[in-house]
Design a protein around this motif. Structure first.
Motif, PDB file in Angstrom:
ATOM      1  N   VAL A 121     -10.518  -6.239   0.938  1.00 45.69           N
ATOM      2  CA  VAL A 121      -9.611  -6.084  -0.211  1.00 45.69           C
ATOM      3  C   VAL A 121     -10.391  -6.207  -1.514  1.00 45.69           C
ATOM      4  CG1 VAL A 121      -7.618  -7.052  -1.418  1.00 45.69           C
ATOM      5  CG2 VAL A 121      -7.621  -6.931   1.083  1.00 45.69           C
ATOM      6  N   PHE A 122     -11.315  -7.175  -1.557  1.00 43.56           N
ATOM      7  CA  PHE A 122     -12.120  -7.372  -2.766  1.00 43.56           C
ATOM      8  C   PHE A 122     -12.980  -6.145  -3.058  1.00 43.56           C
ATOM      9  CE2 PHE A 122     -16.133  -8.803  -4.714  1.00 43.56           C
ATOM     10  CZ  PHE A 122     -15.637  -9.365  -5.885  1.00 43.56           C
ATOM     11  N   ASP A 123     -13.615  -5.603  -2.035  1.00 42.70           N
ATOM     12  CA  ASP A 123     -14.460  -4.417  -2.226  1.00 42.70           C
ATOM     13  C   ASP A 123     -13.639  -3.192  -2.610  1.00 42.70           C
ATOM     14  OD1 ASP A 123     -16.711  -5.884  -1.596  1.00 42.70           O
ATOM     15  OD2 ASP A 123     -16.634  -5.378   0.539  1.00 42.70           O
ATOM     16  N   PHE A 124     -12.395  -3.107  -2.104  1.00 40.63           N
ATOM     17  CA  PHE A 124     -11.543  -1.958  -2.392  1.00 40.63           C
ATOM     18  C   PHE A 124     -11.003  -1.994  -3.820  1.00 40.63           C
ATOM     19  CE2 PHE A 124      -7.355   0.141  -2.325  1.00 40.63           C
ATOM     20  CZ  PHE A 124      -7.747   1.415  -1.923  1.00 40.63           C
ATOM     21  N   CYS A 125     -10.924  -3.191  -4.401  1.00 38.39           N
ATOM     22  CA  CYS A 125     -10.340  -3.358  -5.744  1.00 38.39           C
ATOM     23  C   CYS A 125     -11.306  -2.779  -6.789  1.00 38.39           C
ATOM     24  CB  CYS A 125     -10.082  -4.832  -6.024  1.00 38.39           C
ATOM     25  SG  CYS A 125      -9.251  -5.141  -7.588  1.00 38.39           S
ATOM     26  N   SER A 126     -10.873  -1.724  -7.460  1.00 35.10           N
ATOM     27  CA  SER A 126     -11.744  -1.044  -8.427  1.00 35.10           C
ATOM     28  C   SER A 126     -11.673  -1.658  -9.816  1.00 35.10           C
ATOM     29  CB  SER A 126     -11.365   0.442  -8.512  1.00 35.10           C
ATOM     30  OG  SER A 126     -10.000   0.583  -8.884  1.00 35.10           O
ATOM     31  N   ASN A 127     -10.582  -2.325 -10.141  1.00 32.79           N
ATOM     32  CA  ASN A 127     -10.409  -2.887 -11.484  1.00 32.79           C
ATOM     33  C   ASN A 127     -10.341  -4.412 -11.443  1.00 32.79           C
ATOM     34  OD1 ASN A 127      -8.013  -2.814 -10.099  1.00 32.79           O
ATOM     35  ND2 ASN A 127      -6.751  -2.556 -11.916  1.00 32.79           N
ATOM     36  N   ARG A 128     -11.189  -5.010 -10.607  1.00 37.22           N
ATOM     37  CA  ARG A 128     -11.131  -6.457 -10.425  1.00 37.22           C
ATOM     38  C   ARG A 128     -11.523  -7.192 -11.709  1.00 37.22           C
ATOM     39  NH1 ARG A 128     -15.377  -5.540  -5.718  1.00 37.22           N
ATOM     40  NH2 ARG A 128     -17.301  -5.213  -6.887  1.00 37.22           N
ATOM     41  N   ASN A 129     -10.917  -8.342 -11.879  1.00 30.19           N
ATOM     42  CA  ASN A 129     -11.179  -9.196 -13.035  1.00 30.19           C
ATOM     43  C   ASN A 129     -11.797 -10.505 -12.562  1.00 30.19           C
ATOM     44  OD1 ASN A 129      -9.001 -10.481 -11.843  1.00 30.19           O
ATOM     45  ND2 ASN A 129      -7.533  -9.851 -13.409  1.00 30.19           N
ATOM     46  N   LEU A 130     -11.942 -11.445 -13.495  1.00 29.38           N
ATOM     47  CA  LEU A 130     -12.564 -12.729 -13.134  1.00 29.38           C
ATOM     48  C   LEU A 130     -11.743 -13.456 -12.086  1.00 29.38           C
ATOM     49  CD1 LEU A 130     -14.752 -14.848 -13.600  1.00 29.38           C
ATOM     50  CD2 LEU A 130     -13.415 -15.728 -15.522  1.00 29.38           C
ATOM     51  N   HIS A 157       0.837  -1.208   0.000  1.00 28.18           N
ATOM     52  CA  HIS A 157       0.000   0.000   0.000  1.00 28.18           C
ATOM     53  C   HIS A 157       0.871   1.257   0.000  1.00 28.18           C
ATOM     54  CE1 HIS A 157      -3.508   2.496   0.762  1.00 28.18           C
ATOM     55  NE2 HIS A 157      -2.877   3.055   1.780  1.00 28.18           N
ATOM     56  N   LYS A 158       1.961   1.218   0.747  1.00 31.01           N
ATOM     57  CA  LYS A 158       2.852   2.379   0.824  1.00 31.01           C
ATOM     58  C   LYS A 158       3.506   2.664  -0.514  1.00 31.01           C
ATOM     59  CE  LYS A 158       6.913   4.042   3.371  1.00 31.01           C
ATOM     60  NZ  LYS A 158       7.927   3.694   4.402  1.00 31.01           N
ATOM     61  N   ASP A 217      -2.432  -2.691  -8.065  1.00 31.69           N
ATOM     62  CA  ASP A 217      -2.357  -3.682  -9.143  1.00 31.69           C
ATOM     63  C   ASP A 217      -3.302  -4.824  -8.832  1.00 31.69           C
ATOM     64  OD1 ASP A 217      -0.189  -4.585 -11.491  1.00 31.69           O
ATOM     65  OD2 ASP A 217      -1.165  -6.250 -10.453  1.00 31.69           O
ATOM     66  N   VAL A 218      -4.121  -5.202  -9.815  1.00 31.49           N
ATOM     67  CA  VAL A 218      -5.154  -6.213  -9.575  1.00 31.49           C
ATOM     68  C   VAL A 218      -4.543  -7.558  -9.212  1.00 31.49           C
ATOM     69  CG1 VAL A 218      -5.335  -6.882 -12.016  1.00 31.49           C
ATOM     70  CG2 VAL A 218      -7.298  -7.180 -10.500  1.00 31.49           C
ATOM     71  N   ARG A 219      -3.343  -7.860  -9.734  1.00 31.65           N
ATOM     72  CA  ARG A 219      -2.703  -9.136  -9.412  1.00 31.65           C
ATOM     73  C   ARG A 219      -2.272  -9.189  -7.956  1.00 31.65           C
ATOM     74  NH1 ARG A 219       0.581  -8.023 -14.842  1.00 31.65           N
ATOM     75  NH2 ARG A 219       0.335  -5.979 -13.860  1.00 31.65           N
ATOM     76  N   VAL A 220      -1.795  -8.066  -7.438  1.00 29.59           N
ATOM     77  CA  VAL A 220      -1.445  -8.005  -6.014  1.00 29.59           C
ATOM     78  C   VAL A 220      -2.706  -8.116  -5.166  1.00 29.59           C
ATOM     79  CG1 VAL A 220      -0.406  -6.568  -4.225  1.00 29.59           C
ATOM     80  CG2 VAL A 220       0.619  -6.647  -6.502  1.00 29.59           C
ATOM     81  N   MET A 221      -3.784  -7.447  -5.591  1.00 24.56           N
ATOM     82  CA  MET A 221      -5.064  -7.540  -4.880  1.00 24.56           C
ATOM     83  C   MET A 221      -5.537  -8.992  -4.799  1.00 24.56           C
ATOM     84  SD  MET A 221      -6.424  -4.637  -3.821  1.00 24.56           S
ATOM     85  CE  MET A 221      -6.579  -2.893  -4.088  1.00 24.56           C
TER      86      MET A 221
END
Length: 930
Positions: A641-650, A611-612, A618-622
């Motif tokens: 973490v899932f809710d915070f991820c704005s560009n989530r993929n499948l 985060h720092k 990055d979606v892969r780190v998420m």
């Protein structure tokens, strides 16, 4: 001479390579000449009647009378010029014969044009013969002969002619040196030869010629000497647009697009006319820099200059490439559709743009449109672009279709196409087809060998990859770094360590040791082979210069082979001694290591570190963080973490559904699945089936099964295994058997699930039959196979059979027993009442038994009411897990079953005093259609 000229008509024709010197001559020497104009002569003499007329003149020459229609000197000269522009061997032979008859071969321009005409018609020996017949040669004739040699690819002949010219003292001109420069660029020592030609020009005072200056600017850049090219450019007093274009293109070809754009700006500011060459190079430089904003400025400049309306499409093609590479595929398509007359490059660039942006349907649709229009047909470049797309996306059917198209449309397969087809088949796991192509290729090159070696390694056939590499060594081909990288990827287990070491030695001998890609592959090889000492030593030897990829190779390699602690140590070392910056690959593997080791605090620290440094976006780190928190059992953090991820993929959805399912939140997983933003894939379906298995919800399981059938996932082996588990756990063993039997392909997961299903329903005999069938099919059993098989024997009372399987699993099948197998054996002996034998079995274990083994023993004591053994086992368990209330309850129940109420009360009072609480048990009932 006539006999020689006629015989040359039998020589095969050849397509010209370069544009050469043109000579212009007057059509007539006076205004009263009876000769016709050039167009009228050409229209008359090159008609089908021409051959008859020339033959008639040869036959009737002694009786020829001078009339106004007689073909004279300037007619022949015009015909030779025409043949030079539009070469046809038969026409050149006839004109040559005609020139011989009327005696004009002594005229140097005519002979010179004949040299060029024969050259362009593909008859180089005739050009040599005409040159040899000329008595007094001037510099123009020598230039024509050198050009003829270059045109026909006879570069050594061109050099010999130039050397002969120098030896005979013929005074060459700047054009001679321009032609010779095009020859020396073909040589190995081209820079030294170019400098020699440059020196000749300086010594003879020809260097001020603009064409020679431009040729030197361009050639120095082509030789990689950009500094000399710039010095030549700065020394040019009168810079024309060709000078600027040579400099702009030279910088671009030498990997300096910034400087290329700088020269373009200077060119514009100096007021020099900008043509399509300079503009195309500037756009290409913007493409290299992925500078879309400046590319749009150049697009506007091109529109202002009118290049969007011209028939020259090079600028538009460069714009298509710019927009495609920068991800603005809609703009690229708009430029493509706006081209009035599209050439082959236009189609290929647009198809490649769709391919590189993952637009598979659009790329193939454009290929179909290209074929339907018919004016331009696909070429090798088109096929290579689409085959690369099929390889990367593993589109086997489309790749086979392209293979058929190539066979129908092309006269034989070029080695480039064969290599691309082999790569496509290898990526699609069709190595047999790749082998057929490889064996059938007559002129296979090093790329062919590298492709096959890499294909074998990628498809898990390391032995074949290494055997092919050894065969390549016997062929004595000059191997490259790509060969080393391909074969090293096959060294992926400890049994290939010795081979990997020999490849390492071979790399050192060839001088690849300092290459960063070579170092990365060697670190990966040693890590995969389990030689972490060598891997660390190699990394430490270059730690001061190692880049992020080197450290990632070490960290990711350790994580992939389950050396999680070593992965974290490598990350700490990277942070301490290296200046290399971490990236998403680093953190994904470190997060995975924390999750697998259940290091909650360290995992939280890495999350904070991500985060720092803003890499947590990055979606892969998420996705890695969601999986890590799922393994920690912290579902709330995983959901955050899932809710915070704005560009989530499948993959993000799959990770959170899996985390919920693993932590007994199956109902929440089902609810999340219903709100899925993407079309579920095989992983999604197998994960959600696991949730249905936990809930015993056959209603939801059947719905998902229907979706699987509609999506054509029902042949996937892991989906089959998940369906077997789901139906078995929901009480429908019959459906599990039907799914298993109807599956065309069975992998180890399917076999294991079926053994588990029979064991779950206490059909141990059938479980053993399935195991025997699996062995006959050639499938190698795993740790899970024997866990399921031993459990089935325990539930069905087949103790002797179970012990036999346990005793032979290591010797016959190479599966070393672990804790889970020990638990099954203890449970099997305990269920049959052989408690002392179970206790002795535990005591004989080399590795200290954990709570799972003693827990199974305590359950057996409870089942059979053996208080003394129960007390002994209970004391051990209380020391291992003092806060596990289940052990206290189980021992209390043993006391009750034996009538020892006082001991039971005392134990329950102790549980209450230390405030241990047993989770409430519950049962699930699925209300709905079954």
């Amino acid at each position: 001479m006539i006999h020689w000229a006629v015989n040359t008509a039998l020589r095969k024709s050849w397509k010209p390579i370069l544009n050469f010197i043109s000579f212009s001559f007057p059509k007539s020497c006076n205004n009263h000449s009876p000769f016709r104009t050039e167009s009228s002569i050409i229209n008359h003499t090159l008609s089908p009647k021409f051959y008859h007329v020339s033959h008639h003149l040869f036959d009737e020459m002694p009786q020829r009378t001078q009339v106004s229609t007689t073909i004279g000197f300037f007619d022949v000269l015009n015909l030779v010029e025409y043949c030079k522009v539009r070469p046809d061997l038969q026409n050149v032979v006839n004109v040559h014969s005609l020139a011989f008859k009327i005696g004009v071969l002594d005229h140097l321009p005519t002979s010179t044009s004949l040299i060029m005409a024969y050259s362009r018609a593909g008859d180089y020996p005739s050009s040599v013969a005409v040159f040899g017949d000329i008595c007094c040669k001037d510099v123009v004739v020598w230039n024509a002969m050198i050009t003829s040699a270059v045109e026909n690819g006879m570069f050594r002949d061109a050099t010999r002619v130039f050397v002969q010219m120098l030896q005979e003292g013929i005074k060459f001109d700047s054009l001679t040196l321009v032609i010779v420069i095009s020859v020396v660029l073909r040589f190995t020592l081209r820079l030294a030869c170019l400098q020699a030609v440059h020196s000749l020009g300086v010594r003879k005072g020809l260097i001020l010629d603009c064409d020679l200056h431009n040729a030197l600017i361009s050639s120095y850049a082509k030789c990689g000497d950009l500094a000399s090219s710039e010095r030549m450019f700065l020394g040019t007093e009168m810079k024309d647009k060709i000078s600027w274009n040579c400099m702009i293109n030279g910088c671009l070809s030498n990997g300096d697009p910034d400087k290329s754009l700088w020269y373009f700006k200077k060119m514009v500011s100096c007021g020099t006319e900008v043509d399509n060459v300079g503009l195309s190079c500037a756009i290409s430089a913007s493409t290299c820099l992925l500078d879309l904003s400046y590319g749009k400025v150049l697009h506007g400049f091109a529109i202002k200059l009118g290049y969007n309306e011209t028939l020259n499409v090079s600028v538009q093609n460069s714009l298509i490439s710019l927009y495609s590479k920068c991800g603005d595929i809609d703009a690229a398509d708009t430029v493509f559709r706006g081209i009035y007359v599209k050439d082959l490059v236009s189609w290929n660039t647009m198809i490649n743009g769709f391919s590189s942006n993952g637009m598979i349907l659009e790329a193939f649709h454009l290929l179909r449109q290209m074929q339907l229009e018919g004016s331009i047909q696909p070429d090798t470049v088109t096929m290579l672009s689409l085959l690369s797309l099929c390889a990367e996306s593993m589109l086997l059917i489309e790749g086979k279709t392209l293979h058929g198209l190539v066979l129908r449309r092309f006269n034989g397969l070029s080695i480039l196409v064969i290599n691309s087809l082999m790569n496509m088949y290898a990526k699609c796991s069709q190595m047999e087809s790749a082998e057929i192509l490889f064996m059938s290729a007559q002129d296979r090159d090093l790329v062919s060998w590298n492709t096959m070696i890499s294909g074998y390694a990628q498809n898990g056939n390391s032995r074949c990859a290494q055997l092919l590499f050894k065969k390549l060594m016997h062929q004595c081909l000059e191997c490259t770094l790509s060969t080393a990288l391909a074969v090293l990827s096959s060294c992926n287990s400890p049994k290939f360590l010795q081979f990997g070491q020999s490849v390492h030695s071979w790399q050192l001998r060839l001088g690849f040791s300092n290459n960063i890609l070579s170092l990365n592959s060697l670190i990966c090889m040693y890590t995969s082979c389990g030689d972490l000492k060598a891997s660390y030593a190699l990394l430490e030897s270059v730690s001061t210069v190692a880049d992020t990829a080197c450290w990632n190779a070490m960290i990711a390699g350790c994580t992939q082979i389950a050396y999680f602690s070593e992965s974290l140590e490598a990350f700490k070392l990277m942070r301490r001694v290296s200046d290399a910056k971490h990236d998403f690959v680093t953190l994904v593997n470190v997060i995975s290591a924390c999750g697998n080791l259940n290091l909650v605090f360290q995992g939280q620290l890495v999350h904070g570190f991500a985060h720092k440094t803003l890499i947590d976006e990055d979606v892969r780190v998420m996705n890695a963080l969601i999986t890590m928190y799922g393994r920690f059992g912290d579902v709330d953090c995983a959901m955050l973490v899932f809710d915070f991820c704005s560009n989530r993929n499948l993959c993000s959805w799959n990770c959170i559904i899996s985390a919920l399912s693993q932590n007994k939140k199956a109902k929440t997983a089902l609810q999340l699945f219903q709100n899925l933003d993407f079309e579920p894939d095989e992983i999604t379906n197998s994960t959600i089936l696991s949730a249905c298995t936990q809930l015993g919800s056959i209603r939801h399981g059947k719905q998902i099964h229907g979706h699987i059938l509609r999506s054509n996932f029902h042949e996937n082996c892991f989906i089959v295994a998940a369906l077997i588990d789901m139906y078995s756990n929901c009480g429908r063993l019959d459906i599990s058997i039907h799914i298993f039997n109807s599956s065309p392909k069975k992998n180890i997961a399917s076999w294991n699930s079926m053994i588990s299903a029979y064991g779950f329903h206490s059909e141990g005999q059938n479980a053993m039959a399935i195991f025997n069938g699996m062995i006959k099919s050639g499938e190698k059993p795993t740790k899970t196979t024997f866990i399921n098989l031993l459990s089935a024997c325990a539930h069905s009372g087949f103790v002797s059979e179970g012990l036999r399987y346990y005793n032979c699993m290591s010797d016959e099948y190479g599966v070393e027993p672990v804790t889970e197998h020990h638990v099954c054996v203890v449970d099997m002996l305990g269920r049959s009442g052989r408690l002392n034998e179970a206790y002795e079995f535990i005591k004989k274990q080399v590795v200290k038994p954990d709570h799972g083994v003693w827990g199974a023993m305590l359950s057996s004591c409870n089942y059979h009411g053996d208080v003394e053994m129960g007390k002994k086992v209970g004391e051990i368990l209380f020391g291992l897990e003092p806060k596990n209330v289940g052990y206290y309850v189980s021992l209390a129940n043993t006391y009750v079953a034996a009538g020892s109420w006082s001991d039971a009360v005392r134990l329950r009072n102790f549980v209450q005093d230390v405030r241990l609480k047993k989770p409430a048990g519950y049962s699930l009932v699925d209300v709905g259609l079954h």
